[in-house]
Design an enzyme around this catalytic site. Sequence first.
Site, PDB file in Angstrom:
ATOM      1  N   GLU A 151       1.378 -13.219  12.558  1.00 40.47           N
ATOM      2  CA  GLU A 151       1.896 -12.060  13.283  1.00 40.47           C
ATOM      3  C   GLU A 151       1.756 -10.859  12.352  1.00 40.47           C
ATOM      4  O   GLU A 151       2.061 -10.949  11.163  1.00 40.47           O
ATOM      5  CB  GLU A 151       3.381 -12.274  13.633  1.00 40.47           C
ATOM      6  CG  GLU A 151       3.621 -13.415  14.608  1.00 40.47           C
ATOM      7  CD  GLU A 151       3.025 -13.144  15.985  1.00 40.47           C
ATOM      8  OE1 GLU A 151       2.986 -11.966  16.397  1.00 40.47           O
ATOM      9  OE2 GLU A 151       2.587 -14.103  16.641  1.00 40.47           O
ATOM     10  N   LEU A 161      11.812 -20.221  -3.873  1.00 37.98           N
ATOM     11  CA  LEU A 161      10.777 -19.343  -3.309  1.00 37.98           C
ATOM     12  C   LEU A 161       9.449 -19.579  -4.010  1.00 37.98           C
ATOM     13  O   LEU A 161       9.383 -19.604  -5.236  1.00 37.98           O
ATOM     14  CB  LEU A 161      11.192 -17.866  -3.505  1.00 37.98           C
ATOM     15  CG  LEU A 161      10.167 -16.808  -3.078  1.00 37.98           C
ATOM     16  CD1 LEU A 161      10.053 -16.737  -1.557  1.00 37.98           C
ATOM     17  CD2 LEU A 161      10.533 -15.428  -3.633  1.00 37.98           C
ATOM     18  N   ARG A 221      -5.279  -2.468   8.619  1.00 34.47           N
ATOM     19  CA  ARG A 221      -6.413  -3.363   8.372  1.00 34.47           C
ATOM     20  C   ARG A 221      -5.972  -4.458   7.414  1.00 34.47           C
ATOM     21  O   ARG A 221      -4.909  -4.359   6.783  1.00 34.47           O
ATOM     22  CB  ARG A 221      -7.597  -2.580   7.797  1.00 34.47           C
ATOM     23  CG  ARG A 221      -7.251  -1.723   6.603  1.00 34.47           C
ATOM     24  CD  ARG A 221      -8.489  -1.046   6.002  1.00 34.47           C
ATOM     25  NE  ARG A 221      -8.085  -0.081   5.001  1.00 34.47           N
ATOM     26  CZ  ARG A 221      -8.022   1.237   5.188  1.00 34.47           C
ATOM     27  NH1 ARG A 221      -8.350   1.755   6.360  1.00 34.47           N
ATOM     28  NH2 ARG A 221      -7.629   2.041   4.222  1.00 34.47           N
ATOM     29  N   ASP A 255       0.832  -1.195   0.000  1.00 33.37           N
ATOM     30  CA  ASP A 255       0.000   0.000   0.000  1.00 33.37           C
ATOM     31  C   ASP A 255       0.874   1.255   0.000  1.00 33.37           C
ATOM     32  O   ASP A 255       1.943   1.265   0.605  1.00 33.37           O
ATOM     33  CB  ASP A 255      -0.892  -0.020   1.245  1.00 33.37           C
ATOM     34  CG  ASP A 255      -2.130   0.839   1.060  1.00 33.37           C
ATOM     35  OD1 ASP A 255      -2.367   1.299  -0.068  1.00 33.37           O
ATOM     36  OD2 ASP A 255      -2.841   1.043   2.045  1.00 33.37           O
ATOM     37  N   GLY A 256       0.386   2.285  -0.664  1.00 38.22           N
ATOM     38  CA  GLY A 256       1.060   3.583  -0.594  1.00 38.22           C
ATOM     39  C   GLY A 256       1.640   4.089  -1.900  1.00 38.22           C
ATOM     40  O   GLY A 256       2.267   5.149  -1.925  1.00 38.22           O
ATOM     41  N   GLY A 286       0.115   5.334  -4.561  1.00 35.77           N
ATOM     42  CA  GLY A 286      -0.511   6.573  -5.002  1.00 35.77           C
ATOM     43  C   GLY A 286      -0.030   7.755  -4.187  1.00 35.77           C
ATOM     44  O   GLY A 286       0.322   8.812  -4.738  1.00 35.77           O
ATOM     45  N   ARG A 287       0.022   7.586  -2.864  1.00 33.53           N
ATOM     46  CA  ARG A 287       0.453   8.688  -1.996  1.00 33.53           C
ATOM     47  C   ARG A 287       1.930   9.016  -2.221  1.00 33.53           C
ATOM     48  O   ARG A 287       2.339  10.165  -2.224  1.00 33.53           O
ATOM     49  CB  ARG A 287       0.191   8.337  -0.524  1.00 33.53           C
ATOM     50  CG  ARG A 287      -1.261   8.532  -0.126  1.00 33.53           C
ATOM     51  CD  ARG A 287      -1.579   7.859   1.176  1.00 33.53           C
ATOM     52  NE  ARG A 287      -1.622   6.410   1.002  1.00 33.53           N
ATOM     53  CZ  ARG A 287      -1.548   5.542   2.000  1.00 33.53           C
ATOM     54  NH1 ARG A 287      -1.403   5.975   3.226  1.00 33.53           N
ATOM     55  NH2 ARG A 287      -1.617   4.247   1.756  1.00 33.53           N
ATOM     56  N   TRP A 288       2.713   7.985  -2.433  1.00 36.91           N
ATOM     57  CA  TRP A 288       4.142   8.188  -2.722  1.00 36.91           C
ATOM     58  C   TRP A 288       4.292   9.118  -3.929  1.00 36.91           C
ATOM     59  O   TRP A 288       5.097  10.045  -3.915  1.00 36.91           O
ATOM     60  CB  TRP A 288       4.789   6.827  -3.006  1.00 36.91           C
ATOM     61  CG  TRP A 288       6.256   6.862  -3.288  1.00 36.91           C
ATOM     62  CD1 TRP A 288       7.278   6.726  -2.387  1.00 36.91           C
ATOM     63  CD2 TRP A 288       6.881   7.023  -4.576  1.00 36.91           C
ATOM     64  NE1 TRP A 288       8.494   6.803  -3.031  1.00 36.91           N
ATOM     65  CE2 TRP A 288       8.276   6.983  -4.375  1.00 36.91           C
ATOM     66  CE3 TRP A 288       6.401   7.210  -5.880  1.00 36.91           C
ATOM     67  CZ2 TRP A 288       9.189   7.107  -5.419  1.00 36.91           C
ATOM     68  CZ3 TRP A 288       7.311   7.341  -6.928  1.00 36.91           C
ATOM     69  CH2 TRP A 288       8.695   7.289  -6.689  1.00 36.91           C
ATOM     70  N   HIS A 311       2.772   3.455  -9.021  1.00 37.52           N
ATOM     71  CA  HIS A 311       2.659   2.020  -9.284  1.00 37.52           C
ATOM     72  C   HIS A 311       3.935   1.501  -9.961  1.00 37.52           C
ATOM     73  O   HIS A 311       4.388   0.401  -9.678  1.00 37.52           O
ATOM     74  CB  HIS A 311       1.431   1.715 -10.141  1.00 37.52           C
ATOM     75  CG  HIS A 311       0.135   2.048  -9.447  1.00 37.52           C
ATOM     76  ND1 HIS A 311      -0.120   1.643  -8.146  1.00 37.52           N
ATOM     77  CD2 HIS A 311      -0.964   2.730  -9.849  1.00 37.52           C
ATOM     78  CE1 HIS A 311      -1.332   2.084  -7.790  1.00 37.52           C
ATOM     79  NE2 HIS A 311      -1.858   2.745  -8.810  1.00 37.52           N
ATOM     80  N   SER A 331      -8.042  -5.731   4.850  1.00 35.76           N
ATOM     81  CA  SER A 331      -8.584  -5.508   3.503  1.00 35.76           C
ATOM     82  C   SER A 331      -8.838  -6.794   2.714  1.00 35.76           C
ATOM     83  O   SER A 331      -8.437  -6.898   1.548  1.00 35.76           O
ATOM     84  CB  SER A 331      -7.665  -4.573   2.712  1.00 35.76           C
ATOM     85  OG  SER A 331      -7.513  -3.351   3.380  1.00 35.76           O
ATOM     86  N   SER A 381      -6.755  -6.035  -5.428  1.00 36.32           N
ATOM     87  CA  SER A 381      -7.859  -6.703  -4.738  1.00 36.32           C
ATOM     88  C   SER A 381      -9.114  -6.624  -5.598  1.00 36.32           C
ATOM     89  O   SER A 381      -9.226  -5.767  -6.482  1.00 36.32           O
ATOM     90  CB  SER A 381      -8.103  -6.048  -3.383  1.00 36.32           C
ATOM     91  OG  SER A 381      -8.955  -4.937  -3.530  1.00 36.32           O
TER      92      SER A 381
HETATM   93  C1  IPE Z   1      -1.241   0.062  -3.655  1.00 35.22           C
HETATM   94  O1  IPE Z   1      -1.081   1.435  -3.645  1.00 35.22           O
HETATM   95  C2  IPE Z   1      -1.332  -0.529  -5.044  1.00 35.22           C
HETATM   96  C3  IPE Z   1      -2.655  -1.059  -5.426  1.00 35.22           C
HETATM   97  C4  IPE Z   1      -3.704  -1.139  -4.686  1.00 35.22           C
HETATM   98  C5  IPE Z   1      -2.753  -1.528  -6.795  1.00 35.22           C
HETATM   99  P1  IPE Z   1      -2.341   2.396  -3.592  1.00 35.22           P
HETATM  100  O2  IPE Z   1      -2.777   2.650  -4.998  1.00 35.22           O
HETATM  101  O3  IPE Z   1      -3.366   1.845  -2.682  1.00 35.22           O
HETATM  102  O4  IPE Z   1      -1.713   3.721  -2.999  1.00 35.22           O
HETATM  103  P2  IPE Z   1      -2.415   4.750  -2.019  1.00 35.22           P
HETATM  104  O5  IPE Z   1      -3.015   4.003  -0.878  1.00 35.22           O
HETATM  105  O6  IPE Z   1      -3.432   5.495  -2.829  1.00 35.22           O
HETATM  106  O7  IPE Z   1      -1.278   5.627  -1.599  1.00 35.22           O
HETATM  107 MG    MG Z   2      -4.111   2.245  -0.805  1.00 30.51          MG
END
Ligand code: IPE
Ligand code: MG
Length: 237
Positions: A188, A113, A175, A2-3, A5-7, A19, A177, A47
């Site tokens: 864990e 792996l 969470r 996750d993250g 988009g925000r990155w 992405h 999800s 997802s």
């Molecule tokens: C995760 O990053 C990648 C996918 C769900 C495909 P997000 O796209 O959820 O990034 P945020 O949460 O908006 O930063």
């Molecule tokens: Mg996200």
Amino acid sequence: MDGNGRWASRRGMPREAGHRAGVAAVRRIVHAAPTLGIRCLTLYAFSSDNWRRPAQEVSSIFELMRAYLRLETRRLTRSSVRLKIIGRRDRIPEELRREFERAERRTFRGLALDLRIAVDYSSRDAITGAAARATNALCGTEPVSSELLRDRITETLFESTGEVDLLIRTGGEKRLSDFLLWECAYAELWFTDRMWPDFGVEDLFAALEEYRHRERRFGGLATPTANHASSPMGGGE
Ligand code: IPE
Ligand code: MG
């Protein structure tokens, strides 16, 4: 993972760029995982609820997956990684689906792996699907005991994934999800604010280090050996 988009937004870049940077993180982590003693790694890439995103973002994610598999299969094979895509296939664009099949075929012999990538994945869907398949397989004219049915459902669920030992969630959310809910019964959990594109081998190492010192009791009582005997780092302190 996750993250992404925000990155990207924090850097004034479009979400797609996040992405793309996320794919680089996947390369890094997949490469490092076996060297840290990890034998099975499942990445939650898309997802079933991610279909709610704009069509353009969805198709750019799929395009990145296709490119990743195209470019990476040879390296995965050389590193003895076995790839399996989990989730629904029927809604995946034909070309990408073929790429999934090709990559799975080529990496089939991998022993170092087990890499699972969850695409159009929903844990609830997997559970109800397993229940439906087991019911279908067992319910003819003869009545079937609920124990047998339960065993078969368990078996069907474990076919695709084993028990999860450690679940890592990046991007600051806390969470699950709809990810491997059943398999995470005793997982864990480890959370980090790090955005997925910034997630590095040192973060994975930190998660494993903490995991190593957690006491897993599975509902029982503490034992003197605790976690150390089955260390994900291959033991031997
Ligand atoms: C995760 O990053 C990648 C996918 C769900 C495909 P997000 O796209 O959820 O990034 P945020 O949460 O908006 O930063
Ligand atoms: Mg996200």
